[in-house]
Scaffold this active site. Structure first.
Site, PDB file in Angstrom:
ATOM      1  N   LYS A 124      39.923 107.923  27.011  1.00  0.00           N
ATOM      2  CA  LYS A 124      41.175 107.720  27.741  1.00  0.00           C
ATOM      3  C   LYS A 124      42.374 108.317  27.007  1.00  0.00           C
ATOM      4  O   LYS A 124      43.499 108.237  27.504  1.00  0.00           O
ATOM      5  CB  LYS A 124      41.369 106.231  28.003  1.00  0.00           C
ATOM      6  CG  LYS A 124      40.290 105.631  28.914  1.00  0.00           C
ATOM      7  CD  LYS A 124      40.490 104.142  29.099  1.00  0.00           C
ATOM      8  CE  LYS A 124      39.395 103.526  29.973  1.00  0.00           C
ATOM      9  NZ  LYS A 124      38.071 103.554  29.345  1.00  0.00           N
ATOM     10  N   ASP A 271      35.629 111.784  35.572  1.00  0.00           N
ATOM     11  CA  ASP A 271      35.890 110.981  36.764  1.00  0.00           C
ATOM     12  C   ASP A 271      37.106 111.545  37.486  1.00  0.00           C
ATOM     13  O   ASP A 271      38.159 111.763  36.862  1.00  0.00           O
ATOM     14  CB  ASP A 271      36.122 109.524  36.389  1.00  0.00           C
ATOM     15  CG  ASP A 271      34.891 108.888  35.757  1.00  0.00           C
ATOM     16  OD1 ASP A 271      33.774 109.385  36.010  1.00  0.00           O
ATOM     17  OD2 ASP A 271      35.044 107.896  35.018  1.00  0.00           O
TER      18      ASP A 271
END
Length: 325
Positions: A124, A271
Protein backbone atom coordinates in the site's frame (compact mmCIF):
# COMPACT_ATOMS: atom_id res chain seq x y z
CA UNK A 1 16.04 -31.37 -11.78
CA UNK A 2 16.01 -28.29 -9.57
CA UNK A 3 16.09 -28.20 -5.78
CA UNK A 4 13.27 -25.87 -4.71
CA UNK A 5 12.54 -24.80 -1.15
CA UNK A 6 9.18 -23.21 -0.36
CA UNK A 7 8.94 -20.80 2.56
CA UNK A 8 5.25 -20.68 3.38
CA UNK A 9 2.59 -20.88 6.05
CA UNK A 10 1.74 -24.14 7.87
CA UNK A 11 0.34 -26.71 5.49
CA UNK A 12 -2.87 -27.11 7.45
CA UNK A 13 -3.79 -23.54 6.46
CA UNK A 14 -3.75 -24.34 2.74
CA UNK A 15 -7.02 -23.76 0.92
CA UNK A 16 -6.70 -26.69 -1.47
CA UNK A 17 -9.06 -25.21 -4.06
CA UNK A 18 -7.53 -21.74 -4.10
CA UNK A 19 -3.92 -21.75 -2.91
CA UNK A 20 -1.49 -20.38 -5.52
CA UNK A 21 1.55 -21.73 -3.68
CA UNK A 22 0.11 -25.21 -4.02
CA UNK A 23 -0.45 -24.61 -7.75
CA UNK A 24 3.25 -23.70 -8.08
CA UNK A 25 4.29 -26.81 -6.17
CA UNK A 26 2.18 -29.02 -8.43
CA UNK A 27 3.82 -27.45 -11.49
CA UNK A 28 7.29 -27.97 -9.99
CA UNK A 29 6.44 -31.64 -9.44
CA UNK A 30 5.19 -31.96 -13.03
CA UNK A 31 8.57 -30.69 -14.23
CA UNK A 32 10.45 -33.23 -12.13
CA UNK A 33 11.87 -30.79 -9.57
CA UNK A 34 12.44 -31.77 -5.93
CA UNK A 35 10.50 -29.78 -3.33
CA UNK A 36 11.27 -28.85 0.27
CA UNK A 37 8.88 -27.21 2.72
CA UNK A 38 9.54 -25.02 5.76
CA UNK A 39 7.86 -22.25 7.71
CA UNK A 40 9.75 -18.98 8.38
CA UNK A 41 10.13 -19.73 12.09
CA UNK A 42 12.45 -22.60 11.10
CA UNK A 43 15.09 -20.31 9.57
CA UNK A 44 18.50 -20.09 11.29
CA UNK A 45 21.49 -17.90 10.48
CA UNK A 46 24.78 -19.10 11.95
CA UNK A 47 27.73 -17.08 10.75
CA UNK A 48 27.33 -16.91 6.97
CA UNK A 49 25.25 -20.07 6.76
CA UNK A 50 21.48 -19.78 6.37
CA UNK A 51 19.64 -23.01 7.07
CA UNK A 52 16.07 -24.12 7.56
CA UNK A 53 14.66 -27.15 9.35
CA UNK A 54 12.79 -28.43 6.33
CA UNK A 55 10.90 -31.46 5.12
CA UNK A 56 10.95 -32.96 1.68
CA UNK A 57 7.39 -32.81 0.37
CA UNK A 58 5.32 -34.63 -2.23
CA UNK A 59 2.17 -32.90 -3.47
CA UNK A 60 -0.94 -34.42 -5.04
CA UNK A 61 -3.89 -32.79 -6.80
CA UNK A 62 -6.28 -34.67 -4.53
CA UNK A 63 -8.31 -32.89 -1.82
CA UNK A 64 -8.37 -36.03 0.34
CA UNK A 65 -4.56 -36.28 0.42
CA UNK A 66 -2.73 -33.34 -1.08
CA UNK A 67 0.72 -33.65 0.50
CA UNK A 68 3.09 -36.06 2.20
CA UNK A 69 6.12 -34.98 4.22
CA UNK A 70 9.49 -36.66 4.59
CA UNK A 71 11.65 -36.47 7.70
CA UNK A 72 12.79 -33.04 8.85
CA UNK A 73 16.40 -32.18 8.04
CA UNK A 74 18.75 -29.20 8.37
CA UNK A 75 18.73 -27.72 4.87
CA UNK A 76 21.47 -25.36 3.67
CA UNK A 77 19.50 -22.87 1.59
CA UNK A 78 22.54 -21.97 -0.49
CA UNK A 79 22.37 -25.51 -1.81
CA UNK A 80 18.92 -24.76 -3.25
CA UNK A 81 18.44 -23.59 -6.81
CA UNK A 82 15.28 -21.63 -5.99
CA UNK A 83 13.52 -20.46 -2.83
CA UNK A 84 9.88 -19.47 -3.23
CA UNK A 85 9.01 -16.73 -0.70
CA UNK A 86 5.32 -17.50 -0.26
CA UNK A 87 4.21 -16.90 3.32
CA UNK A 88 1.18 -14.67 3.68
CA UNK A 89 1.26 -11.31 5.47
CA UNK A 90 1.02 -9.69 8.01
CA UNK A 91 4.00 -7.72 6.75
CA UNK A 92 5.51 -7.25 10.18
CA UNK A 93 9.02 -7.34 11.65
CA UNK A 94 9.07 -11.14 11.43
CA UNK A 95 8.36 -10.92 7.71
CA UNK A 96 10.92 -8.16 7.23
CA UNK A 97 13.54 -10.18 9.13
CA UNK A 98 13.00 -13.18 6.86
CA UNK A 99 13.64 -10.98 3.81
CA UNK A 100 16.95 -9.81 5.31
CA UNK A 101 17.94 -13.44 5.88
CA UNK A 102 16.93 -14.62 2.40
CA UNK A 103 18.75 -11.71 0.78
CA UNK A 104 22.01 -13.41 1.83
CA UNK A 105 21.38 -16.23 -0.65
CA UNK A 106 22.17 -14.08 -3.70
CA UNK A 107 23.71 -14.58 -6.17
CA UNK A 108 23.77 -18.40 -6.07
CA UNK A 109 20.13 -19.06 -5.16
CA UNK A 110 17.21 -17.35 -6.86
CA UNK A 111 14.56 -16.11 -4.41
CA UNK A 112 11.13 -15.37 -5.89
CA UNK A 113 9.97 -12.72 -5.33
CA UNK A 114 13.26 -10.92 -4.70
CA UNK A 115 13.35 -10.46 -0.89
CA UNK A 116 15.02 -7.03 -0.90
CA UNK A 117 12.35 -5.63 -3.18
CA UNK A 118 9.52 -7.39 -1.36
CA UNK A 119 10.79 -5.60 1.74
CA UNK A 120 11.11 -2.28 -0.08
CA UNK A 121 7.74 -2.48 -1.84
CA UNK A 122 5.05 -2.64 0.88
CA UNK A 123 1.88 -3.11 -1.08
CA UNK A 124 0.00 0.00 0.00
CA UNK A 125 3.10 2.25 -0.08
CA UNK A 126 4.82 1.04 -3.27
CA UNK A 127 1.61 1.72 -5.20
CA UNK A 128 1.88 5.42 -4.28
CA UNK A 129 4.75 5.69 -6.79
CA UNK A 130 1.95 5.50 -9.37
CA UNK A 131 -0.43 7.89 -7.61
CA UNK A 132 -1.69 9.34 -10.90
CA UNK A 133 -3.22 5.92 -11.62
CA UNK A 134 -4.91 5.76 -8.21
CA UNK A 135 -8.01 7.24 -6.62
CA UNK A 136 -7.18 10.07 -4.19
CA UNK A 137 -5.28 8.39 -1.34
CA UNK A 138 -3.89 9.56 1.99
CA UNK A 139 -1.51 7.66 4.28
CA UNK A 140 -1.58 9.07 7.81
CA UNK A 141 -2.74 8.54 11.36
CA UNK A 142 -3.45 12.23 11.91
CA UNK A 143 -7.15 12.78 12.59
CA UNK A 144 -7.15 16.36 11.32
CA UNK A 145 -5.65 15.26 7.99
CA UNK A 146 -8.28 12.52 7.67
CA UNK A 147 -11.08 14.97 8.42
CA UNK A 148 -9.81 17.37 5.75
CA UNK A 149 -9.57 14.50 3.25
CA UNK A 150 -13.12 13.36 4.08
CA UNK A 151 -14.44 16.91 3.71
CA UNK A 152 -12.92 17.03 0.22
CA UNK A 153 -13.86 13.57 -1.05
CA UNK A 154 -17.03 12.56 0.81
CA UNK A 155 -17.36 8.79 1.20
CA UNK A 156 -13.98 7.27 2.08
CA UNK A 157 -12.47 3.89 2.87
CA UNK A 158 -10.17 3.39 5.86
CA UNK A 159 -7.90 0.36 6.11
CA UNK A 160 -4.71 -0.67 7.93
CA UNK A 161 -1.47 0.01 6.07
CA UNK A 162 -0.19 -3.53 6.56
CA UNK A 163 -3.49 -5.36 6.55
CA UNK A 164 -4.38 -8.15 4.15
CA UNK A 165 -7.32 -10.22 2.98
CA UNK A 166 -9.78 -7.35 3.45
CA UNK A 167 -9.46 -7.33 7.25
CA UNK A 168 -10.49 -4.10 9.03
CA UNK A 169 -11.59 -2.29 5.85
CA UNK A 170 -14.33 0.25 6.56
CA UNK A 171 -16.42 2.63 4.47
CA UNK A 172 -17.00 5.97 6.21
CA UNK A 173 -19.69 8.43 5.10
CA UNK A 174 -19.26 12.24 5.16
CA UNK A 175 -21.50 12.37 8.24
CA UNK A 176 -20.87 9.10 10.03
CA UNK A 177 -21.53 8.60 13.76
CA UNK A 178 -19.02 5.71 13.77
CA UNK A 179 -16.12 7.89 12.60
CA UNK A 180 -14.85 8.79 16.07
CA UNK A 181 -15.04 5.19 17.26
CA UNK A 182 -13.20 3.98 14.16
CA UNK A 183 -10.44 6.51 14.76
CA UNK A 184 -10.15 5.30 18.36
CA UNK A 185 -10.09 1.65 17.29
CA UNK A 186 -7.44 2.21 14.61
CA UNK A 187 -5.30 4.30 16.97
CA UNK A 188 -5.45 1.57 19.63
CA UNK A 189 -4.96 -1.39 17.30
CA UNK A 190 -2.37 -0.16 14.79
CA UNK A 191 0.89 1.69 15.49
CA UNK A 192 1.43 2.47 11.80
CA UNK A 193 -0.34 5.06 9.66
CA UNK A 194 -3.57 4.06 7.95
CA UNK A 195 -4.67 4.18 4.34
CA UNK A 196 -7.55 6.55 3.62
CA UNK A 197 -8.93 6.43 0.09
CA UNK A 198 -11.82 7.97 -1.81
CA UNK A 199 -14.58 5.36 -1.98
CA UNK A 200 -15.25 4.02 -5.48
CA UNK A 201 -18.99 3.17 -5.77
CA UNK A 202 -18.32 0.92 -8.77
CA UNK A 203 -16.84 -1.65 -6.38
CA UNK A 204 -20.29 -3.29 -6.52
CA UNK A 205 -19.39 -4.33 -10.08
CA UNK A 206 -16.14 -5.91 -8.95
CA UNK A 207 -12.49 -5.45 -8.05
CA UNK A 208 -10.27 -6.80 -10.81
CA UNK A 209 -7.21 -8.82 -9.75
CA UNK A 210 -4.71 -8.77 -12.62
CA UNK A 211 -1.82 -11.24 -12.52
CA UNK A 212 1.53 -10.20 -13.96
CA UNK A 213 4.44 -12.54 -14.63
CA UNK A 214 7.86 -11.01 -15.21
CA UNK A 215 6.16 -7.66 -15.81
CA UNK A 216 3.57 -8.91 -18.33
CA UNK A 217 -0.19 -9.07 -17.69
CA UNK A 218 -1.20 -12.70 -18.15
CA UNK A 219 -4.74 -13.01 -16.78
CA UNK A 220 -7.40 -11.42 -14.61
CA UNK A 221 -10.26 -12.25 -12.27
CA UNK A 222 -13.15 -9.93 -11.46
CA UNK A 223 -13.99 -10.37 -7.79
CA UNK A 224 -17.54 -9.27 -6.98
CA UNK A 225 -18.32 -8.41 -3.34
CA UNK A 226 -20.99 -10.25 -1.42
CA UNK A 227 -24.23 -8.46 -0.63
CA UNK A 228 -23.80 -5.88 2.15
CA UNK A 229 -20.02 -5.88 1.89
CA UNK A 230 -17.54 -3.58 0.13
CA UNK A 231 -14.74 -6.15 0.31
CA UNK A 232 -14.22 -8.26 -2.79
CA UNK A 233 -11.53 -10.56 -1.37
CA UNK A 234 -12.47 -14.16 -1.99
CA UNK A 235 -11.65 -15.03 1.62
CA UNK A 236 -14.36 -12.49 2.56
CA UNK A 237 -17.02 -13.96 0.29
CA UNK A 238 -16.13 -12.26 -3.00
CA UNK A 239 -17.22 -14.26 -6.05
CA UNK A 240 -14.69 -14.72 -8.89
CA UNK A 241 -15.86 -14.11 -12.44
CA UNK A 242 -14.16 -14.33 -15.83
CA UNK A 243 -13.06 -11.01 -17.31
CA UNK A 244 -10.85 -9.36 -19.91
CA UNK A 245 -8.56 -6.33 -19.65
CA UNK A 246 -9.77 -3.04 -21.07
CA UNK A 247 -7.55 -0.33 -22.54
CA UNK A 248 -7.19 1.53 -19.23
CA UNK A 249 -6.10 -1.63 -17.42
CA UNK A 250 -3.60 -2.43 -20.14
CA UNK A 251 -2.22 1.10 -19.77
CA UNK A 252 -1.79 0.53 -16.02
CA UNK A 253 0.01 -2.78 -16.61
CA UNK A 254 2.28 -1.21 -19.22
CA UNK A 255 3.28 1.48 -16.71
CA UNK A 256 3.97 -0.99 -13.91
CA UNK A 257 5.54 -3.84 -15.87
CA UNK A 258 9.08 -2.48 -16.44
CA UNK A 259 9.45 -1.44 -12.79
CA UNK A 260 8.21 -4.81 -11.51
CA UNK A 261 10.67 -6.61 -13.75
CA UNK A 262 13.54 -4.33 -12.73
CA UNK A 263 12.87 -5.15 -9.08
CA UNK A 264 12.82 -8.93 -9.57
CA UNK A 265 9.11 -9.10 -8.68
CA UNK A 266 8.36 -12.08 -10.89
CA UNK A 267 4.81 -12.79 -9.71
CA UNK A 268 2.59 -9.83 -8.84
CA UNK A 269 -1.15 -9.27 -8.44
CA UNK A 270 -2.55 -5.78 -8.85
CA UNK A 271 -6.04 -4.63 -7.88
CA UNK A 272 -8.02 -2.28 -10.13
CA UNK A 273 -11.50 -0.88 -9.43
CA UNK A 274 -13.27 0.97 -12.25
CA UNK A 275 -9.93 1.84 -13.87
CA UNK A 276 -8.26 2.93 -10.62
CA UNK A 277 -5.18 1.12 -9.30
CA UNK A 278 -5.55 0.44 -5.56
CA UNK A 279 -2.85 -2.09 -4.58
CA UNK A 280 0.26 -3.87 -5.90
CA UNK A 281 0.51 -7.25 -4.17
CA UNK A 282 4.07 -8.64 -4.06
CA UNK A 283 4.38 -10.63 -0.83
CA UNK A 284 2.33 -13.71 -1.65
CA UNK A 285 0.03 -13.00 -4.62
CA UNK A 286 -2.83 -15.39 -5.19
CA UNK A 287 -5.31 -16.10 -7.97
CA UNK A 288 -3.70 -18.90 -10.01
CA UNK A 289 -6.17 -21.63 -9.03
CA UNK A 290 -9.20 -19.34 -9.15
CA UNK A 291 -8.29 -18.09 -12.63
CA UNK A 292 -7.96 -21.61 -13.96
CA UNK A 293 -11.18 -22.73 -12.23
CA UNK A 294 -13.28 -20.05 -13.97
CA UNK A 295 -11.95 -21.03 -17.40
CA UNK A 296 -8.96 -18.71 -17.65
CA UNK A 297 -5.41 -19.75 -18.53
CA UNK A 298 -3.29 -21.95 -16.29
CA UNK A 299 -0.52 -19.51 -15.36
CA UNK A 300 1.57 -21.92 -13.29
CA UNK A 301 3.53 -23.13 -16.37
CA UNK A 302 4.47 -19.64 -17.68
CA UNK A 303 5.31 -18.57 -14.13
CA UNK A 304 7.70 -21.49 -13.77
CA UNK A 305 9.11 -20.71 -17.21
CA UNK A 306 9.93 -17.23 -15.88
CA UNK A 307 11.50 -18.68 -12.72
CA UNK A 308 13.69 -21.08 -14.69
CA UNK A 309 14.62 -18.32 -17.12
CA UNK A 310 15.56 -16.06 -14.22
CA UNK A 311 17.72 -18.77 -12.66
CA UNK A 312 19.60 -19.31 -15.93
CA UNK A 313 20.19 -15.56 -16.29
CA UNK A 314 21.32 -15.29 -12.67
CA UNK A 315 23.89 -18.03 -13.10
CA UNK A 316 25.11 -16.58 -16.37
CA UNK A 317 25.60 -13.12 -14.87
CA UNK A 318 26.59 -13.99 -11.32
CA UNK A 319 24.68 -10.90 -10.19
CA UNK A 320 21.73 -10.52 -7.80
CA UNK A 321 18.40 -11.72 -9.09
CA UNK A 322 16.79 -8.34 -9.70
CA UNK A 323 19.49 -7.59 -12.29
CA UNK A 324 19.35 -11.04 -13.82
CA UNK A 325 15.65 -10.84 -14.63
Amino acid sequence: MLEIAVQMDPLERINFAGDSTFALMLEAKRRGHRLWFYTPDRLSLEGERLTARANSIEVFDDPSRYYALGEATKLDLRAMDVVLLRQDPPFDLAYITSTHLLERLAPKTLVVNDPAHVRNAPEKIFVMEFSDLMPPTLITRDRAAIERFRATHGDIVMKPLYGHGGAAVFKVAPRDPNFGSLIDMFATTFREPWVVQRFIPEIVKGDKRILLIDGEAMGAINRVPAVDDIRSNMVRGGAPAATELDSREREICARLGPELKRRGLVFVGIDVIDGWLTEINVTSPTGLRALKRIGGPDLAPPLFDAIERGLRALRASGRPSELAL
